[in-house]
Design a protein around this motif. Structure first.
Motif, PDB file in Angstrom:
ATOM      1  N   ARG A 105       0.786  -1.233   0.000  1.00 32.65           N
ATOM      2  CA  ARG A 105       0.000   0.000   0.000  1.00 32.65           C
ATOM      3  C   ARG A 105       0.816   1.280   0.000  1.00 32.65           C
ATOM      4  O   ARG A 105       0.535   2.205  -0.720  1.00 32.65           O
ATOM      5  CB  ARG A 105      -1.007   0.034   1.168  1.00 32.65           C
TER       6      ARG A 105
ATOM      7  N   ILE B  75       0.980   3.813   1.958  1.00 37.60           N
ATOM      8  CA  ILE B  75       0.313   5.074   2.300  1.00 37.60           C
ATOM      9  C   ILE B  75       1.222   5.877   3.226  1.00 37.60           C
ATOM     10  O   ILE B  75       2.178   5.350   3.796  1.00 37.60           O
ATOM     11  CB  ILE B  75      -1.051   4.804   2.975  1.00 37.60           C
TER      12      ILE B  75
ATOM     13  N   ALA C   3       1.505   7.159   6.568  1.00 31.79           N
ATOM     14  CA  ALA C   3       0.804   6.820   7.815  1.00 31.79           C
ATOM     15  C   ALA C   3       0.543   8.024   8.701  1.00 31.79           C
ATOM     16  O   ALA C   3      -0.480   8.081   9.407  1.00 31.79           O
ATOM     17  CB  ALA C   3       1.615   5.775   8.583  1.00 31.79           C
TER      18      ALA C   3
ATOM     19  N   VAL D 285      -6.236  10.861   5.931  1.00 31.23           N
ATOM     20  CA  VAL D 285      -6.809  10.243   4.727  1.00 31.23           C
ATOM     21  C   VAL D 285      -6.937  11.292   3.626  1.00 31.23           C
ATOM     22  O   VAL D 285      -6.546  11.063   2.469  1.00 31.23           O
ATOM     23  CB  VAL D 285      -8.177   9.616   5.058  1.00 31.23           C
TER      24      VAL D 285
ATOM     25  N   ASN E   6      -3.556  12.208   2.113  1.00 35.81           N
ATOM     26  CA  ASN E   6      -3.094  11.134   1.237  1.00 35.81           C
ATOM     27  C   ASN E   6      -3.772  11.211  -0.123  1.00 35.81           C
ATOM     28  O   ASN E   6      -3.121  11.060  -1.160  1.00 35.81           O
ATOM     29  CB  ASN E   6      -3.369   9.772   1.879  1.00 35.81           C
TER      30      ASN E   6
ATOM     31  N   ALA F  32      -3.848   8.129   8.482  1.00 31.74           N
ATOM     32  CA  ALA F  32      -3.977   6.946   7.630  1.00 31.74           C
ATOM     33  C   ALA F  32      -3.418   5.693   8.292  1.00 31.74           C
ATOM     34  O   ALA F  32      -3.899   4.589   8.058  1.00 31.74           O
ATOM     35  CB  ALA F  32      -3.275   7.197   6.298  1.00 31.74           C
ATOM     36  N   GLY F  33      -2.413   5.852   9.125  1.00 37.49           N
ATOM     37  CA  GLY F  33      -1.814   4.701   9.785  1.00 37.49           C
ATOM     38  C   GLY F  33      -2.722   4.016  10.784  1.00 37.49           C
ATOM     39  O   GLY F  33      -2.442   2.884  11.193  1.00 37.49           O
TER      40      GLY F  33
ATOM     41  N   GLU G 235      -9.074  -0.744   4.747  1.00 38.66           N
ATOM     42  CA  GLU G 235      -9.252   0.697   4.520  1.00 38.66           C
ATOM     43  C   GLU G 235      -7.992   1.318   3.935  1.00 38.66           C
ATOM     44  O   GLU G 235      -8.068   2.203   3.074  1.00 38.66           O
ATOM     45  CB  GLU G 235      -9.634   1.372   5.832  1.00 38.66           C
ATOM     46  N   GLN G 236      -6.821   0.835   4.381  1.00 32.40           N
ATOM     47  CA  GLN G 236      -5.572   1.340   3.808  1.00 32.40           C
ATOM     48  C   GLN G 236      -5.459   0.976   2.329  1.00 32.40           C
ATOM     49  O   GLN G 236      -4.962   1.769   1.515  1.00 32.40           O
ATOM     50  CB  GLN G 236      -4.379   0.790   4.584  1.00 32.40           C
ATOM     51  N   GLN G 237      -5.922  -0.228   1.978  1.00 34.70           N
ATOM     52  CA  GLN G 237      -5.893  -0.619   0.559  1.00 34.70           C
ATOM     53  C   GLN G 237      -6.847   0.252  -0.254  1.00 34.70           C
ATOM     54  O   GLN G 237      -6.515   0.675  -1.371  1.00 34.70           O
ATOM     55  CB  GLN G 237      -6.271  -2.089   0.403  1.00 34.70           C
TER      56      GLN G 237
END
Length: 236
Positions: free
Chosen positions: A87, A89, A91, A95, A98, A134-135, A141-143
Motif C-alpha cells: 500500500r 500510504i 501513515a 486520509v 493522502n 492513515a496509519g 481501509e488502507q488498501q
C-alpha cells in the motif's frame, strides 16, 4: 489497441537475472493479470513499467511512448498509476492529505474536488475518516486509500500489486468488486495477485510467470482451466 507493451525485457537485481526475455501486452479496456509464485518476477515487472527499476534490455511502450527514456516521476503524468505492494500510504498524514497527494501533478482544482467526490462514492469509509491519520486505518481501509489515491491521478491505466494481501475474505471480495467497477468505468487494469482464483475470475487475459519468464499466456478462462495452473496455483 495495445495500451502497454513489454518486449524482450531483461532486468537484474544485484546481479540476479530477475526478468528474462519477458514480453506481455495490455490492450485498452482490459483487465490483465500476472500470476506466479513468490519470487517469480511479478513485482519486478510492475516496477520496470513504473520506472522504479531500470531494465537492461528490451522495450516498454505505453500509449506509443518509450518508457525506458522517461523518469518514474514523469511516467505518472502519462496517465499510469501504480498501487504498490504493501500500500505505501503516508501513515502520519490524514486520509484527506493522502488523497490530495495522488493529484499532486494536477492544477485543475475544480476537477480535483469532483474526483474526490467520486472516490468518496467508491469508498464511503474513506469519507467517514477524512481527518483520521492513515496509519490508524484497518488493512482493508488502507488498501482502499491506496487505490483512491491512485485514482486521483485520473489514470488511463491502473497497476495493482497484491491488493488482497493480508485482508479478510469479505474485504477481498469488496476490493475486487471495486476493481471491476473501476475497469467498467474505462480504466485499464494490470493486476498482480497471489489469490489466483480471484484474479482469474475478473481478468480478460492472464500470464503465468516462473523464475522471471512467461511460461503460459491466454484468456483468463483458458489459464483457469489449465491443469498445471489448477494444480500449482488454484489448489486443485
Amino acid at each position: 489497441m495495445k495500451l502497454l507493451q513489454l518486449k524482450n525485457i531483461d532486468l537484474y537485481y544485484d546481479g540476479i537475472h530477475a526478468l528474462k526475455d519477458l514480453s506481455i501486452e495490455v490492450k485498452k479496456g482490459e483487465i490483465v493479470t500476472l500470476i506466479g509464485a513468490n519470487g517469480a518476477g511479478k513485482t519486478s515487472t510492475l516496477r520496470a513499467i513504473s520506472g522504479l527499476h531500470p531494465i537492461k534490455n528490451g522495450t516498454i511502450t505505453y500509449n506509443g511512448k518509450d518508457l525506458k527514456k522517461i523518469p518514474a516521476n514523469k511516467i505518472v503524468s502519462l496517465g499510469l498509476s501504480h498501487v504498490p505492494e504493501g500500500r505505501k500510504i503516508f501513515a502520519n498524514l490524514t486520509v484527506y492529505e493522502n488523497l490530495l497527494l495522488g493529484a499532486y501533478l494536477r492544477k485543475d482544482k475544480k476537477e480535483i474536488q469532483e474526483d474526490l467526490i467520486k472516490v468518496y462514492e467508491k469508498f464511503p469509509r474513506l469519507k467517514e475518516r477524512l481527518k483520521q491519520q492513515a496509519g490508524t486505518l484497518s488493512g482493508g481501509e488502507q488498501q482502499m486509500l491506496a487505490i483512491g489515491r491512485a485514482l486521483m491521478n485520473r489514470p488511463d491505466m491502473l497497476i495493482l500489486d497484491e491488493p488482497s494481501m493480508g485482508l479478510a475474505p469479505l474485504v477481498v471480495k469488496e476490493i475486487f468488486d471495486i476493481i471491476k467497477e473501476i475497469n467498467k468505468s474505462g480504466t485499464t487494469i494490470l493486476l498482480v495477485e497471489q489469490n489466483a482464483n480471484m484474479a482469474l475470475s475478473i481478468a480478460d487475459t492472464a500470464y503465468v510467470l516462473e523464475t522471471g519468464k512467461i511460461v503460459l499466456s491466454g484468456t483468463a478462462k483458458e489459464i483457469a482451466n489449465n491443469d498445471s495452473v489448477r494444480s500449482a496455483y488454484l489448489g486443485e
